[in-house]
Write a protein that holds these residues in place. Structure first.
Motif, PDB file in Angstrom:
ATOM      1  N   SER A   1      46.420  -8.447 -28.095  1.00 55.58           N
ATOM      2  CA  SER A   1      46.715  -9.513 -27.135  1.00 55.58           C
ATOM      3  C   SER A   1      47.876 -10.368 -27.619  1.00 55.58           C
TER       4      SER A   1
ATOM      5  N   ALA B   1      40.949  -8.170 -18.541  1.00 57.22           N
ATOM      6  CA  ALA B   1      41.834  -9.269 -18.155  1.00 57.22           C
ATOM      7  C   ALA B   1      41.429  -9.859 -16.805  1.00 57.22           C
TER       8      ALA B   1
ATOM      9  N   ALA C   1      41.782  -9.436 -22.063  1.00 58.47           N
ATOM     10  CA  ALA C   1      42.516  -8.229 -22.464  1.00 58.47           C
ATOM     11  C   ALA C   1      42.113  -7.799 -23.870  1.00 58.47           C
ATOM     12  N   ALA C   2      41.973  -8.761 -24.774  1.00 59.15           N
ATOM     13  CA  ALA C   2      41.542  -8.439 -26.136  1.00 59.15           C
ATOM     14  C   ALA C   2      40.129  -7.866 -26.138  1.00 59.15           C
TER      15      ALA C   2
ATOM     16  N   VAL D   1      39.906 -15.967 -28.827  1.00 53.46           N
ATOM     17  CA  VAL D   1      40.118 -14.562 -28.480  1.00 53.46           C
ATOM     18  C   VAL D   1      39.319 -13.650 -29.406  1.00 53.46           C
TER      19      VAL D   1
ATOM     20  N   GLY E   1      50.896  -8.592 -25.493  1.00 52.35           N
ATOM     21  CA  GLY E   1      50.736  -9.317 -24.248  1.00 52.35           C
ATOM     22  C   GLY E   1      51.244 -10.731 -24.258  1.00 52.35           C
ATOM     23  N   SER E   2      50.541 -11.610 -24.943  1.00 54.29           N
ATOM     24  CA  SER E   2      50.747 -13.042 -24.747  1.00 54.29           C
ATOM     25  C   SER E   2      52.100 -13.519 -25.246  1.00 54.29           C
TER      26      SER E   2
ATOM     27  N   SER F   1      44.228 -13.588 -21.740  1.00 52.83           N
ATOM     28  CA  SER F   1      44.470 -13.073 -23.088  1.00 52.83           C
ATOM     29  C   SER F   1      43.167 -12.665 -23.758  1.00 52.83           C
TER      30      SER F   1
END
Length: 804
Positions: free
Chosen positions: A198, A142, A180-181, A214, A202-203, A177
C-alpha cells in the motif's frame, strides 16, 4: 475549530474500530470467494478424470466438448458481470493506484463494483483462463475500505445511516489504503507485505499514524481468513493453520541428500543472471500487452459491448484447446518419485489433496508414470506452482520450455480482456517454470548437483514477476512471508532489484503502462533533476476563473455551468479609485470592505495592540497608521459613470453575465491584478445555492443564513450536479457571501519556486490546487495535477530550451 481533545480522542478511537472492521470484512469476503472457488474447481477437476477414462474408450472429443462447454459458460458469466460494471474488468490495481494517487476514477469503489469483481474473478479462474485472483482481491479490499466507514451506498440506496464521521476525501483515502493492504494480506498471508504494498505501489500521502492502522487492518484480515479457513477445511476452529490463500509451503532439502543446500553464495551469480533474464522477459511481456491494449482500444472498445464478450470467449476457446492438445501431444511420461511425499504439508495447506502425488495427472501414461505437461496445465495454478517448488519428480526441459512459451503467450493475451483478472499468480507460475528449467539445465549439463530446484523455481518466479510489475520492497517481503523462510531475503531482494533495473531500461511496469493508456495524470514519486530549470511561473495556468467574496447568484450559476473546475480562487481587484466605487454599488462596496479588512499590515496589527499613538516609535509609523492613506488619482478626469460604461474601469466583470471577459478586452483588462483571499470548492458553491444561502442587496451580509460544517458535508461524497438543479426559485440578483466557507489559508507558492519544491509540496500534502501568489499577495496563476504530469513538464522544458 469546534474540535477539542475529547472529540479528537473519540474520533481516533472510532477510526481504529473502523480499520479493524475493514480488515475483518475483507477477510470474510475472501473466505466466501475461497469456498465458492474451491467448489467450482473440484467440479472442474472431474474433466481430467473423464479424459483419462476416455483414453481407452475413444471419447476424447466428447471430453473436449465437455471442457469447452464448462469453460465458455463461466467466462461468459464473467464477461456479463463486467458489462454490468465495466470498471470491474482487469485486476483493479491500476485503478486503485490512481485513486490513492489522488485521481477519482468513476465507480471504482462502489458496492456494485466489488460484487461484480468478486463473483467475476471466480468465474474467470474456474473457467480455465490464465488469470489470478490476487489483484481483484486487492481491489475488493479497497472497495470495502471506501464503503464501510460511509455507512451508505449508491447501489443500495436504502443503506443510509446518519454516521457523522469521516466525511472527507483524506479519511476515505486512508481507509482505501488500509483495505488494499488487507487484500494483499489475505491473498498471501503477508500483513507486513500488504502494508508495504500500500505504501510503495499505491498511496501518495502517508504518515506514521496511518502505518500502524494499515498494519493492524492487514493483521485483522489475515487472521480472520486464517480462522475461518482452518475451521471450514480442517474443522479445527481457532488453530490458525492456513495463513493465506496462496502459500508456498516449506522449503527444505531431503534428509537423505547431505550435499543439498537451499542456496549458497555461488548461486547468487546465477540469481543475478536470472534477474536480468526475468527483467528482459517482463519487459517483453509488457511491450506485447501494451500493443494488445492499444489494439483493443482502437478496434474492440469502440464497437458494441457484445464484441468484448466474444473476444473473451475466443480467448477461452483458444486456451482450452491449447491446454488440451498440449497435454495430449507434447507431454512426456515421467517416472513417479518414491519420495514424492516430502511436500505433503504444502499441499494440505492448499486443501486440494492429501499428498503431492494426488495432484499428478497420468494422461496416456502407463502405471507408475505421469504426464508432466498435464500435471502443470490440468491443476489449479497454485497447485502447479507447488509442484514446481516441491515436487521431487522432475519435469523435462522440453516440457518446461514449451509450457513457459504457451503460458507466457496466453497469459499476455488474456490480461486486458473484459473479465476480472489478476496477474500475480500467472506471473509466478510462468517464472517458476523458467526457474525450474534453469535448475534442470544446471544439474544436467553443468553438473551442479548441490543446487535445490525449488529455490531456483522461487527465484525464477520472483524474477519474472518483478520484471512485469516492477515492485521491490513489498514484493520481497510478500515472498518471504509466503515462504516462511527468512534466509531467502537476500537472493529475492537482489533478484527483484536486478529485474526492475533491467526492465526499467526498456519500459514501465505493467500497471503504470495501463494507467498511462487511460490518460490518467498520475504523479510519480519525484521529478527529474533537469526539471529544476523550470519555476512555478513556467508551469502555472495564468488564465483564471475566479469568484468574488460577494457574488450574485446569476454569476455563480454562470461560472459553475460553463466550467468544470473543482475549485475557484476568491479574489478582489486592486483599484486606485476604490473610494469612488464604494459610494455607488452596495455589492462592490462589500467586496472592497472585505479586502480592506482581510489585509494584515504591521501598522494595523500594532494599532490593535497599542494603547495610543504615543507608543509608536516614530512619526513615520504614525503616518502609516493614518486612516486617510493618500492614493493616486486616476490620470483620466472623465466622468466615472462614463468610464464604467466604456468598460475601462469595470471593477468586477463576473458580477453580471453580460460583463464577463470577452475577446474584445485587452490583455490588461483580461489579466487585471487580483488580490488573493482563499479557495472555495465547486461542491461548496453548489451546496450554498441548493440551500439558498444568500442575502439581498438592500440587506447586510450578516443577514445571510449560516451553515454548519455538518450541513456543508451532508451530501458527501456525491454532491448535486449544477446542471441537474432547479434554481428557478432563486432570485438571480441575490448575493452570496462565500467568505465564511472558503479556505482562507491554502498552500501557496511564489512564482520563483523551483518545480521540484512545487511537486513535493503538491504530492506530499495531497493537494488538488496550488495557487501561485506574488510578493504583494496577488494571485498570478494556479497549478493543478495536470501541470505536474511528466508529459506536461517535458513539453514546458522543451519550450524553455527553445526560448534560451
Amino acid at each position: 475549530e469546534t474540535m477539542d481533545n475529547k472529540k479528537a480522542q473519540r474520533y481516533e478511537a472510532v477510526k481504529w474500530v473502523m480499520v479493524f472492521a475493514i480488515g475483518v470484512c475483507t477477510g470474510l469476503v475472501r473466505v466466501v470467494d475461497c469456498v465458492l472457488l474451491w467448489r467450482m474447481l473440484l467440479f472442474s477437476m472431474t474433466i481430467p478424470a473423464a479424459v483419462e477414462e476416455c483414453t481407452e474408450k475413444g471419447c476424447l472429443a466428447l471430453s473436449l466438448l465437455e471442457l469447452l462447454g464448462f469453460n465458455l459458460t463461466f467466462v461468459f458469466l464473467a464477461s456479463l458481470l463486467v458489462l454490468i460494471q465495466p470498471v470491474a474488468a482487469g485486476s483493479g490495481i491500476p485503478e486503485i493506484k490512481c485513486y490513492l494517487n489522488g485521481v477519482k476514477v468513476p465507480g471504482v469503489v462502489r458496492l456494485r463494483t466489488v460484487v461484480c469483481k468478486a463473483m467475476g474473478v471466480l468465474f474467470s479462474v474456474a473457467g480455465g483462463l490464465f488469470v489470478g485472483k490476487e489483484g481483484p482481491m486487492i481491489h475488493s479490499g479497497a472497495v470495502v475500505g471506501a464503503g464501510l466507514p460511509q455507512f451508505q451506498s449508491v447501489s443500495l440506496r436504502k443503506i443510509q445511516f446518519n454516521f457523522p464521521y469521516f466525511r472527507s476525501d483524506r479519511d476515505k483515502r486512508d481507509f482505501v489504503s488500509a483495505g488494499a493492504a488487507a487484500g494483499v494480506a489475505a491473498a498471501f498471508g503477508a500483513p507486513i507485505g500488504g502494508t508495504l504494498f500500500s505504501l510503495e505501489e499505491g498511496s501518495s500521502f502517508w504518515n506514521q499514524g496511518l502505518t500502524w492502522k494499515v498494519l493492524f487492518c492487514s493483521m485483522a484480515a489475515t487472521f480472520t481468513l486464517n480462522f475461518f479457513r482452518s475451521g471450514i477445511q480442517f474443522g479445527s476452529w481457532g488453530s490458525f493453520q492456513l495463513p493465506g490463500l496462496l502459500n508456498f509451503g516449506e522449503f527444505k532439502c531431503s534428509e537423505s541428500d547431505k550435499k543439498c543446500h537451499l542456496w549458497t553464495a555461488v548461486d547468487l551469480g546465477f540469481f543475478i543472471l536470472m534477474g536480468i533474464v526475468g527483467g528482459l522477459l517482463g519487459a517483453t511481456f509488457n511491450c506485447l500487452n501494451k500493443r494488445l491494449a492499444k489494439y483493443r482500444m482502437r478496434n474492440v472498445h469502440p464497437k458494441p459491448k457484445l464484441v468484448r464478450v466474444l473476444e473473451s470467449l475466443l480467448v477461452s476457446l483458444t486456451t482450452t484447446v491449447v491446454v488440451f492438445v498440449a497435454s495430449m501431444v507434447l507431454g512426456e511420461c515421467r517416472q513417479m518419485s518414491s519420495t514424492g511425499h516430502s511436500g505433503n504439508d504444502t499441499l494440505n495447506l492448499q486443501g486440494m489433496s492429501e499428498d503431492v502425488n494426488s495432484s499428478i495427472k497420468t494422461f496416456f501414461c502407463p502405471n507408475e508414470t505421469y504426464n508432466d505437461m498435464a500435471t502443470l496445465f490440468f491443476n489449479p495454478q497454485e497447485s502447479a506452482i507447488l509442484q514446481l517448488f516441491h515436487q521431487d519428480g522432475t519435469f523435462s526441459p522440453v516440457t518446461l520450455s514449451l509450457f513457459f512459451l504457451l503460458y507466457f503467450s496466453l497469459s499476455c493475451w488474456t490480461y486486458g480482456i473484459s473479465v476480472p483478472s489478476g496477474l500475480f499468480v500467472p506471473s509466478l507460475l510462468c517464472g517458476a517454470a523458467f526457474g525450474r528449467l534453469v535448475a534442470n539445465l544446471l544439474k544436467s549439463y553443468i553438473g551442479l548437483d548441490h543446487i535445490y530446484s525449488g529455490t531456483f523455481a522461487l527465484i525464477g518466479a520472483a524474477a519474472f514477476l518483478g520484471g512485469v510489475v516492477r515492485m521491490t520492497i513489498s514484493l520481497t517481503v510478500i515472498l518471504i512471508e509466503s515462504t516462511n523462510e527468512i534466509t531467502y531475503g537476500l537472493p529475492i531482494m537482489i533478484t527483484l532489484m536486478v529485474a526492475k533495473w533491467t526492465g526499467d531500461f526498456f519500459n514501465k511496469g505493467i500497471y503504470d503502462i495501463h494507467v498511462n493508456l487511460r490518460g490518467v495524470p498520475l504523479l510519480e514519486w519525484e521529478t527529474e533533476v533537469e526539471m529544476d530549470k523550470l519555476r512555478a511561473s513556467d508551469i502555472m495556468e495564468p488564465n483564471l476563473t475566479y469568484v468574488y467574496p460577494h457574488t450574485r447568484i446569476q454569476s455563480l450559476v454562470s461560472i459553475l455551468r460553463t466550467t468544470v473546475h473543482h475549485a475557484f480562487p476568491v479574489v478582489t481587484e486592486n483599484r486606485g479609485n476604490e473610494r469612488e466605487f464604494m459610494k455607488g454599488n452596495q455589492l462592490i462596496s462589500n467586496n472592497i470592505k472585505f479586502k480592506k479588512s482581510s489585509i494584515l499590515t504591521r501598522a494595523g496589527e500594532q494599532r490593535k495592540r497599542s494603547q495610543s499613538m504615543k507608543s509608536y516609535p516614530s512619526s513615520e509609523l504614525r503616518n502609516m497608521c493614518d486612516e486617510h492613506i493618500a492614493t493616486e488619482e486616476p490620470p483620466e478626469k472623465e466622468d466615472l459613470l462614463q468610464q464604467m460604461l466604456e468598460r475601462r474601469y469595470t471593477p468586477y466583470p463576473n458580477l453580471y453575465p453580460d460583463q464577463s471577459p470577452s475577446e474584445e478586452w485587452t490583455m490588461e483588462e483580461r489579466f487585471r491584478p487580483l488580490t488573493f483571499h482563499g479557495l472555495i470548492l465547486r461542491s461548496q458553491l453548489v451546496t450554498l445555492l441548493v440551500r439558498g444561502v444568500c442575502y439581498s442587496e438592500s440587506q447586510s451580509s450578516a443577514s445571510q443564513p449560516r451553515l454548519s460544517h455538518a450541513e456543508m458535508s451532508e451530501d458527501y461524497p456525491r454532491y448535486p450536479d449544477i446542471h441537474d438543479l432547479d434554481l428557478t426559485l432563486l432570485n438571480p440578483r441575490m448575493i452570496v457571501d462565500v467568505t465564511p466557507y472558503m479556505n482562507p489559508s491554502p498552500f501557496a507558492v511564489s512564482p520563483n519556486t523551483h518545480v521540484s519544491q512545487v511537486f513535493n509540496l503538491f504530492r506530499t500534502m495531497g493537494l488538488r490546487h496550488l495557487p501561485v501568489v506574488n510578493a504583494v499577495g496577488e494571485i498570478v496563476g494556479i497549478i493543478t495535477r495536470h501541470n505536474l504530469t511528466h508529459e506536461f513538464l517535458q513539453a514546458r522544458l522543451r519550450q524553455h530550451y527553445q526560448s534560451i
